[in-house]
Every structure is written in C-alpha cells, then in structure tokens.
Design a protein around this motif. Sequence first.
Motif, short mmCIF file in Angstrom:
data_model
loop_
_atom_site.label_atom_id
_atom_site.label_comp_id
_atom_site.label_asym_id
_atom_site.label_seq_id
_atom_site.Cartn_x
_atom_site.Cartn_y
_atom_site.Cartn_z
N GLU A 113 0.83 -1.20 0.00
CA GLU A 113 0.00 0.00 0.00
C GLU A 113 0.86 1.26 0.00
O GLU A 113 0.60 2.21 -0.74
CB GLU A 113 -0.93 -0.01 1.22
CG GLU A 113 -1.83 1.20 1.31
CD GLU A 113 -2.65 1.24 2.60
OE1 GLU A 113 -2.65 0.23 3.33
OE2 GLU A 113 -3.28 2.28 2.86
N ASP A 116 1.99 2.41 -3.23
CA ASP A 116 0.90 2.68 -4.17
C ASP A 116 0.42 1.47 -4.95
O ASP A 116 -0.17 1.60 -6.00
CB ASP A 116 1.29 3.80 -5.15
CG ASP A 116 1.43 5.12 -4.42
OD1 ASP A 116 0.55 5.41 -3.58
OD2 ASP A 116 2.41 5.84 -4.66
N LEU A 118 -2.20 -0.50 -4.61
CA LEU A 118 -3.43 -0.66 -3.85
C LEU A 118 -4.14 -1.98 -4.16
O LEU A 118 -4.68 -2.62 -3.27
CB LEU A 118 -4.38 0.52 -4.10
CG LEU A 118 -3.86 1.89 -3.64
CD1 LEU A 118 -4.92 2.96 -3.87
CD2 LEU A 118 -3.45 1.86 -2.17
N ARG A 152 -9.52 0.49 4.58
CA ARG A 152 -8.87 1.72 4.11
C ARG A 152 -8.52 1.61 2.62
O ARG A 152 -8.85 2.50 1.83
CB ARG A 152 -7.61 1.95 4.94
CG ARG A 152 -6.81 3.20 4.55
CD ARG A 152 -5.57 3.35 5.42
NE ARG A 152 -4.68 2.22 5.29
CZ ARG A 152 -4.30 1.43 6.31
NH1 ARG A 152 -4.69 1.67 7.53
NH2 ARG A 152 -3.50 0.42 6.07
N MET A 156 -10.05 3.62 -0.69
CA MET A 156 -9.18 4.34 -1.63
C MET A 156 -9.44 3.87 -3.06
O MET A 156 -9.34 4.64 -4.00
CB MET A 156 -7.70 4.12 -1.29
CG MET A 156 -7.29 4.59 0.08
SD MET A 156 -7.10 6.38 0.18
CE MET A 156 -5.34 6.52 0.07
N HIS A 182 -11.67 7.14 6.20
CA HIS A 182 -11.14 6.55 4.96
C HIS A 182 -11.89 7.05 3.73
O HIS A 182 -11.91 6.38 2.72
CB HIS A 182 -11.23 5.02 5.01
CG HIS A 182 -10.38 4.40 6.08
ND1 HIS A 182 -10.54 3.10 6.50
CD2 HIS A 182 -9.35 4.90 6.79
CE1 HIS A 182 -9.64 2.84 7.44
NE2 HIS A 182 -8.92 3.92 7.65
N PRO A 184 -12.56 8.40 0.44
CA PRO A 184 -11.71 8.80 -0.69
C PRO A 184 -12.17 10.12 -1.30
O PRO A 184 -11.36 10.89 -1.80
CB PRO A 184 -11.86 7.65 -1.68
CG PRO A 184 -13.13 6.97 -1.33
CD PRO A 184 -13.35 7.21 0.14
N TRP A 188 -9.77 12.92 -2.16
CA TRP A 188 -9.44 13.33 -3.53
C TRP A 188 -10.04 14.68 -3.92
O TRP A 188 -9.47 15.41 -4.72
CB TRP A 188 -9.84 12.26 -4.53
CG TRP A 188 -9.18 10.95 -4.23
CD1 TRP A 188 -9.80 9.77 -3.95
CD2 TRP A 188 -7.77 10.69 -4.14
NE1 TRP A 188 -8.86 8.79 -3.69
CE2 TRP A 188 -7.61 9.34 -3.80
CE3 TRP A 188 -6.63 11.48 -4.31
CZ2 TRP A 188 -6.36 8.75 -3.62
CZ3 TRP A 188 -5.39 10.89 -4.14
CH2 TRP A 188 -5.26 9.54 -3.80
N ILE A 202 -3.58 12.73 2.94
CA ILE A 202 -2.94 11.45 2.58
C ILE A 202 -1.94 11.05 3.65
O ILE A 202 -1.90 9.89 4.07
CB ILE A 202 -2.27 11.55 1.19
CG1 ILE A 202 -3.36 11.65 0.14
CG2 ILE A 202 -1.39 10.33 0.93
CD1 ILE A 202 -2.86 11.82 -1.27
#
Length: 338
Positions: A113, A116, A118, A152, A156, A182, A184, A188, A202
């Motif tokens: 994670e 990146d 994911l 989490r 994301m 969490h 997103p 974002w 983040i």
Amino acid sequence: MRPDTPAENVDHPAEAARLERTAGLYPEDAEALLLQAAAHLELSGDRPAATKLYDRLLSSPDGLENAYLVRALKASNLWEHGHEAEARAIIDGVRVASPRDPAPWVIVAEALESHDELEAAQETFTEGARLLLTDVAEPPYSTHPLLFGRHRVRRMLGATHDDWDLLADTLHSSPVSLDELHDPKRVWSLGSNNPAELEAEISRLRAELGTYREALSRPFPVAVLHWPADELAELVASYPALAAEYPSHEEHLATIEGALRELAASGTANLGIVTGTVPSYEAFAASEGASPGDVELLPQYATTLAARGRAVEWPPQRGTSCWCGSGRAYEGCHGTAV
Ligand SMILES: [Zn+2]
Ligand SMILES: [Zn+2]
C-alpha cells in the motif's frame, strides 16, 4: 530510558543499543527484544542496521517463534531503502506460506500500500482475512488491523462495502467513523483546489500504516508485579518476611487493579502488568546481590521484567480475558466498575 518517557522523546539509537544488551543477558527474551530494537533502528532512519538485525534473527540456530513476522518486517524495511526486488520476493514468500498470525499479513499488505500498489494490497489483506476470519463469529482483537487496513485500501479504490467492511465499521471504536476517516472523496476532492490539504489528508491516512512498528518501539511500561496463586504461596512460604506485603492472593489481585487505576487516574500513561515466578525472582535477587526477602526488591524486579518486554498492557482490550488468569472477561472480573 525511563519507562515514563513520552514516545516522541525516545533516543532511538540508544534504546536499540539497550535492547540489544538486554537480549544478550536474557536469551529467552531475545527474539522479542531484538524485534523492538530493530523497530527503533528503523525509526532512527538506520535501515541497513535494522536489516542486519532481522538477518541475525532469521539465522538464529534455534529457529524463531514468529519467523513470518520477522520476514515481513525485513521486507518492508528493505523496500524502504531501495531493495525493491528482494522485498517483493520475500512478500510473495510470506503470502504463499499463509501464516496463521495476522501481523505478517498486515505488514506486507501495508508495504504494498505504501508503494501505491493498492490492488495488490487489497488482495493481500483479503487473503489474510479469508484465512483467519472465515467462519469466525467474533474476530479476535489481533485481527482488527487486518480488517481496518482492508477497509482503508478498499475505500481508496472506491470499492463498495462487503461484509468484512461492515464488520470493520462495527469494530472501530474511535469517535470518527472509519468511513469518514477513509473517505476517498474527502481525500481526492481536496486535491482540485488545495494540494497542501490533500497532502495532509494522505499523510494522515498513511500515518495509520506502520502502527505495528510504532507499538514495538513504545517505551516499556510502568509495570505492576503479579504473582499467580501457586507462585505466591511458594514465595511467601520461602520468604516469610514478604507475608506482610501479601496477606492473601485475593487481596494481592485487588491491590494490583487498585494501584493501576490510581496510576491511570493520576495521568500515568503506558501501564502494564508483569507476572513473576519464584525461580526468576531468586535469580534476579542473586544478580543484585540482595535477599529475595527484601520487600524493596519487588518493584525493581517488576521494572526489570518490563524492560525485558514481559509486560502485558493494562487495561486489557475490550472483550479479552482478565489479566488475573481467571479466564473470565476483564469487564466481568477485575475490570468491574467500583
Ligand atoms: Zn465502512
Ligand atoms: Zn480478574
């Protein structure tokens, strides 16, 4: 380091050195102590030294109690200092081995994670959950980080909630809900007009990563000494001078709970209980050149056990059994409200 040093003031290299010395003195505690030492080295930024410690652990001739945990930590540390290929090979190995302990799963998933990956992180969290939580009605406390991490990553990724995500929501007990934490969209949407805030969001989420290592590097707790019934009987029979300190086992247990509640009420954080045995107490007294009948030796013995990593956190987590060993839940035993 004094046990009441706040975590942020820890001199990590010095603490790592202390733990390594203690591991040399108490080989039976070496694995746990060296893992803590490695966590301090990682936090001090000396990743190559941490790798060396993990290697030393992995090559120990008697094998390890938690070999997959050590491997997972080693992989995550290697990846942080540029050894990606080696890290990935170890991570694949841990996944294939399917350890029955949630910690290695969480650590390798978090390593993916934090780089990146994911999708791979989600798969790893899910594999661990499938292995450890299929047909389990009440997930043990140790598996909660698996469910929270999975939640989490899936948030994301924008995945819709499944049963395990709903379970994670019900297990999470902080004032901010896991979904908000969490979210997103919250993360974002901030990006469009304020990159600094996005960055902060983040890093706040990322701060959840690595909690295992942080727990390993916590200063050792202020610990109260506990004797199981048979050990206490033997102790008082061998050293009658201690009888005044310990009138009965029942009172001994009540005194422990009372002392800890008082410490907590006076603002002492990071409390624990250490369990004594007569032979180890006698060995400690001999090493101090003191008599086991000396009441003043008892708190020193407790501090030494805590410094050896033998303390159990107090108060126990909700739903876990009481520290006294009765087998009953803490809330229904020594944890009942006064
Ligand atoms: Zn949720
Ligand atoms: Zn109890």
